[in-house]
Design a protein around this motif. Structure first.
Motif, PDB file in Angstrom:
ATOM      1  N   VAL A  54      38.932  28.393  38.002  1.00  0.00           N
ATOM      2  CA  VAL A  54      37.471  28.312  37.846  1.00  0.00           C
ATOM      3  C   VAL A  54      36.800  27.802  39.118  1.00  0.00           C
ATOM      4  N   THR A  55      37.584  27.237  40.029  1.00  0.00           N
ATOM      5  CA  THR A  55      37.002  26.731  41.272  1.00  0.00           C
ATOM      6  C   THR A  55      36.574  27.858  42.198  1.00  0.00           C
ATOM      7  N   VAL A  56      37.208  29.022  42.081  1.00  0.00           N
ATOM      8  CA  VAL A  56      36.883  30.156  42.958  1.00  0.00           C
ATOM      9  C   VAL A  56      36.408  31.316  42.086  1.00  0.00           C
ATOM     10  N   ASP A 100      39.865  39.658  52.293  1.00  0.00           N
ATOM     11  CA  ASP A 100      38.460  39.729  51.896  1.00  0.00           C
ATOM     12  C   ASP A 100      38.217  39.179  50.490  1.00  0.00           C
ATOM     13  N   THR A 101      39.248  38.602  49.893  1.00  0.00           N
ATOM     14  CA  THR A 101      39.083  38.051  48.546  1.00  0.00           C
ATOM     15  C   THR A 101      38.079  36.909  48.542  1.00  0.00           C
ATOM     16  N   ASP A 120      50.132  32.101  32.932  1.00  0.00           N
ATOM     17  CA  ASP A 120      51.099  32.282  34.009  1.00  0.00           C
ATOM     18  C   ASP A 120      50.870  33.606  34.738  1.00  0.00           C
ATOM     19  N   ALA A 121      50.657  34.664  33.970  1.00  0.00           N
ATOM     20  CA  ALA A 121      50.458  35.984  34.570  1.00  0.00           C
ATOM     21  C   ALA A 121      49.133  36.054  35.333  1.00  0.00           C
ATOM     22  N   LEU A 122      48.092  35.440  34.782  1.00  0.00           N
ATOM     23  CA  LEU A 122      46.791  35.426  35.448  1.00  0.00           C
ATOM     24  C   LEU A 122      46.864  34.641  36.753  1.00  0.00           C
ATOM     25  N   TYR A 123      47.536  33.517  36.721  1.00  0.00           N
ATOM     26  CA  TYR A 123      47.630  32.697  37.920  1.00  0.00           C
ATOM     27  C   TYR A 123      48.480  33.385  38.993  1.00  0.00           C
ATOM     28  N   LEU A 144      45.019  36.290  46.594  1.00  0.00           N
ATOM     29  CA  LEU A 144      44.691  35.425  47.730  1.00  0.00           C
ATOM     30  C   LEU A 144      45.607  35.699  48.921  1.00  0.00           C
ATOM     31  N   GLU A 145      46.852  36.031  48.634  1.00  0.00           N
ATOM     32  CA  GLU A 145      47.830  36.258  49.691  1.00  0.00           C
ATOM     33  C   GLU A 145      47.683  37.619  50.350  1.00  0.00           C
TER      34      GLU A 145
END
Length: 236
Positions: A23-25, A92-93, A77-80, A87-88
């Motif tokens: 939720v931070t990003v 442009d994410t 787990d799958a979402l994270y 991110l990796e």
């Protein structure tokens, strides 16, 4: 899926930490919520979270989604894992269109923060002349003590901590040694004025006794090039 994102690695993470990261990003979470995946409902629920209200607990999310604890954990787990992969793999994410600088000045009279956008971030040890804050700080010349890059709340803020006076590379090195050896506390090292740190570091790490030959050479040099300050003379 990359090895670093396998289920055994995820099982070591706390669910509350993972949801807080997500939720931070929100710009990343928004892209994930558009994907047609099993965990899409969880991504949409997290995307709707009001940051000021705090991150909901796993139990609350399970109730809102009507799923079991085991299914919730599998989805999370799958979402994270998808979040980390995005991110990796995609530069442009997360795009920081502007960089904000906050100069935190610690002066003789008071401390003051100055927000601005600098074309270049000053480096540790560099001098900054800030005449327009002299009335409040009691100083006009500062040096960069440390720098922190903050990426929270979707902003890129460079925190530049300034101390009054002129940078002393040797004192900086001795302070690092004192922190490593735990002979001076971090708060003292960071907040104490330089003159106090100079006295303290001289006691902690006294200079070696100067040889008679070195003293003779120095005396000759002072005759030719000028005297040295009494504060710089070593004690025998």
């Amino acid at each position: 899926m990359p090895k670093s994102y396998q289920s055994e690695e995820m099982s070591l993470m706390k669910s509350e930490d993972m949801t807080r990261d997500l939720v931070t990003v929100p710009e990343v979470l928004r892209r994930l919520a558009e994907q047609n995946a099993e965990w899409q409902p969880l991504a949409k629920v997290l995307l709707a979270v009001d940051g000021d209200a705090g991150v909901p607990t796993g139990k609350k999310l399970q109730q809102d989604l009507g799923i079991s604890p085991s299914k919730y954990r599998r989805w999370l787990d799958a979402l994270y894992a998808a979040y980390l992969h995005l991110l990796e793999s995609d530069a442009d994410t997360v795009v920081f269109k502007q960089v904000e600088h906050q100069l935190i000045l610690t002066g003789r009279r008071a401390s003051q923060t100055f927000s601005c956008r600098l074309p270049i971030t000053p480096r540790v040890g560099e001098q900054l002349q800030l005449d327009f804050l002299r009335a409040v700080t009691g100083e006009s010349m500062f040096y960069v003590q440390s720098i922190t890059h903050d990426f929270t709340d979707g902003r890129y803020v460079v925190l530049v901590y300034l101390k009054p006076g002129y940078f002393n590379a040797y004192q900086h090195q001795l302070r690092a040694r004192a922190r490593f050896e735990e002979t001076i506390g971090l708060d003292v090292s960071f907040h104490a004025p330089d003159y106090f740190l100079d006295d303290l570091l001289r006691e902690r790490y006294p200079p070696p006794t100067e040889s008679a030959k070195a003293e003779e050479l120095l005396d000759n040099a002072e005759v030719q090039y000028g005297g040295r300050s009494i504060f710089g003379r070593r004690r025998s």
